[in-house]
Design an enzyme around this catalytic site. Sequence first.
Site, PDB file in Angstrom:
ATOM      1  N   GLU A   1      27.364  26.694  -6.971  1.00 49.94           N
ATOM      2  CA  GLU A   1      28.547  27.290  -7.723  1.00 49.94           C
ATOM      3  C   GLU A   1      27.982  28.668  -8.031  1.00 49.94           C
ATOM      4  O   GLU A   1      29.147  29.500  -8.069  1.00 49.94           O
ATOM      5  CB  GLU A   1      28.684  26.234  -8.882  1.00 49.94           C
ATOM      6  CG  GLU A   1      30.055  26.742  -9.737  1.00 49.94           C
ATOM      7  CD  GLU A   1      29.958  25.890 -10.768  1.00 49.94           C
ATOM      8  OE1 GLU A   1      31.245  24.949 -10.483  1.00 49.94           O
ATOM      9  OE2 GLU A   1      29.707  26.006 -11.927  1.00 49.94           O
TER      10      GLU A   1
ATOM     11  N   HIS B   1      11.592   8.792   5.425  1.00 51.53           N
ATOM     12  CA  HIS B   1      12.131   7.448   5.977  1.00 51.53           C
ATOM     13  C   HIS B   1      13.586   7.789   6.220  1.00 51.53           C
ATOM     14  O   HIS B   1      14.364   6.851   6.545  1.00 51.53           O
ATOM     15  CB  HIS B   1      11.861   6.111   5.096  1.00 51.53           C
ATOM     16  CG  HIS B   1      10.232   6.077   5.108  1.00 51.53           C
ATOM     17  ND1 HIS B   1       9.548   5.523   5.959  1.00 51.53           N
ATOM     18  CD2 HIS B   1       9.319   6.602   3.956  1.00 51.53           C
ATOM     19  CE1 HIS B   1       8.085   5.451   5.510  1.00 51.53           C
ATOM     20  NE2 HIS B   1       8.213   5.877   4.368  1.00 51.53           N
TER      21      HIS B   1
ATOM     22  N   LYS C   1      41.159  22.366  -9.596  1.00 48.17           N
ATOM     23  CA  LYS C   1      42.021  21.766 -10.880  1.00 48.17           C
ATOM     24  C   LYS C   1      43.377  21.940 -10.826  1.00 48.17           C
ATOM     25  O   LYS C   1      44.075  20.996 -11.055  1.00 48.17           O
ATOM     26  CB  LYS C   1      41.249  22.569 -12.060  1.00 48.17           C
ATOM     27  CG  LYS C   1      40.014  22.327 -12.388  1.00 48.17           C
ATOM     28  CD  LYS C   1      39.406  22.965 -13.618  1.00 48.17           C
ATOM     29  CE  LYS C   1      37.797  22.585 -13.903  1.00 48.17           C
ATOM     30  NZ  LYS C   1      37.380  23.500 -15.218  1.00 48.17           N
TER      31      LYS C   1
END
Length: 536
Positions: free
Chosen positions: A325, A354, A458
Amino acid sequence: MEELVIITSWARFKEYLYYDQEMELLLDISRMDFSTEFLMEMNEPMRDVYHQIQLMEKGAVANPDEGRMVGHYWLRNPDLAPSAEIAQDIKGTLREILGFVEQIHEGRIQGENGEPFRNLLLVGVGGSILGPRFVADALASPRDKMKAFFIDNGDPDGIDRVLGQIGEELKATLCIIISKSGGTVETRNGMLEVRKAYEDIGLSFPGHAVAITQRGSRLDKLSQREGWLRTFPMWDWVGGRTSLLSAVGLLSLALQGIDIGELLQGARDCDQRTRRPDILANPGALLALMWYYSTQGQGGKQMVVLPYKDRLELFTKYLQQLIMESLGKEKNLKGETVHQGMTVYGNKGSSDQHSYLQQLLEGPDNFFVTFIEVLKDRQAFSAYMEDNSTSGEYLQAFLLGTREALTQKGRESLTITVKEVNAYTIGVLIALFERAVSIYALLVGINAYHQPAVEMGKKAAGQAIQLKNNIVQFLKSHPGKKFSVPELALAIQEEEHQEMLFKLLLHLTINTEHGVNMEPGHPWSESRFFVDGPIS
């Protein structure tokens, strides 16, 4: 192969190893393939960086897009603040936090029905909760004075799961609502869901609620109007992703029983080291310069964070927001398009050996690895497994083996080592990466302290809600009549949003609150939607 021998030489390791005995911190950058000339060339631009950092810490506007100071460094050393008023506000807030925590722990502040508070429920999103959640998990112990729970996404099923885990203990749960603006939708929805849960068991939400917000915000006004237990401040000069050492993190961590004084001390000590104008004596500068070297100052590189400690599993999530950000920006401070950024991902060692180690070794060479090593295995004595070795010795061997394998494949890495995971070292790590972010942003000329693209998301979400409401209103005004997506789009004048309309309608038909139904079509996109009409 000759180059690899040079990269991993003992002499190179000794030359570039940063070690701080007091902080018990080691930073090994020797397996990043930079040249001696690179660090010499960076001396000149770093002089300007140090100057800019001094100005920022003295209160210069460091977030020009929003006209704000950037003061998270003052949180652990208030005497650095540019005014006595700010310094006293920070100190006063810390005193209020400690006083409130003491009253909660001693049972002088209780739940509405006289139950002492035994649990914490934090409601927030993004930076306001990632940091507290990471530290709460990293430092959790059976000795914790309160158990912490988190609602951080607005997912109804996720909220139900958390409230189900709390169960009947909700009456003994202190709820902390964290929102700087007081208008963040995810946090508001979480608060309303939790409020209903308290009301469903006959309890008043305000009698169990604390707000952490900016003075004068919608949340601040609500908490004052309803008489919540307490309200603590956030300041406009602290961004969410750097707010952990404000009331945002300190309140809940102190309630949990964590030594926030040690947390602040670790950050304060690391800040002091990362102000040094000597690159080799400054761990924040070394870390940022490795990012700059790897990205060539252009961004676009991936950093794989591998903490070899279960307690640090959430550290990668925390770093994702702090770094991505802050550094993911379309334009620089000159207004030029640069598309800066550095992708952060990772889980923990040795789980990743793994999972995606195969790609790290043989896939695209578009990354570098940051290993985080913790020397202390456990508090108790360790038994031997096989080969005269403990499980902790095996874990370190996996780290060293993975690092060696990467080097043999010509893949770069750096290693951060701490003695153990405690409040002090967590403070050190937080401050180290915060400073590296600041330095890198200054080197490439971007504003690390705003996030305009987040606001775009938003805004688009708000438009989606409005579109959903228009759909529901139209269908309810034509009960019993079935419409295809193109017909609906034309009727409500949203032809350009037909795909979004379809997605919204699918969600409406699965969740029955609005009474929207679907007549499946063939193909699926030709389905028709309706609200039942009156029964004749």
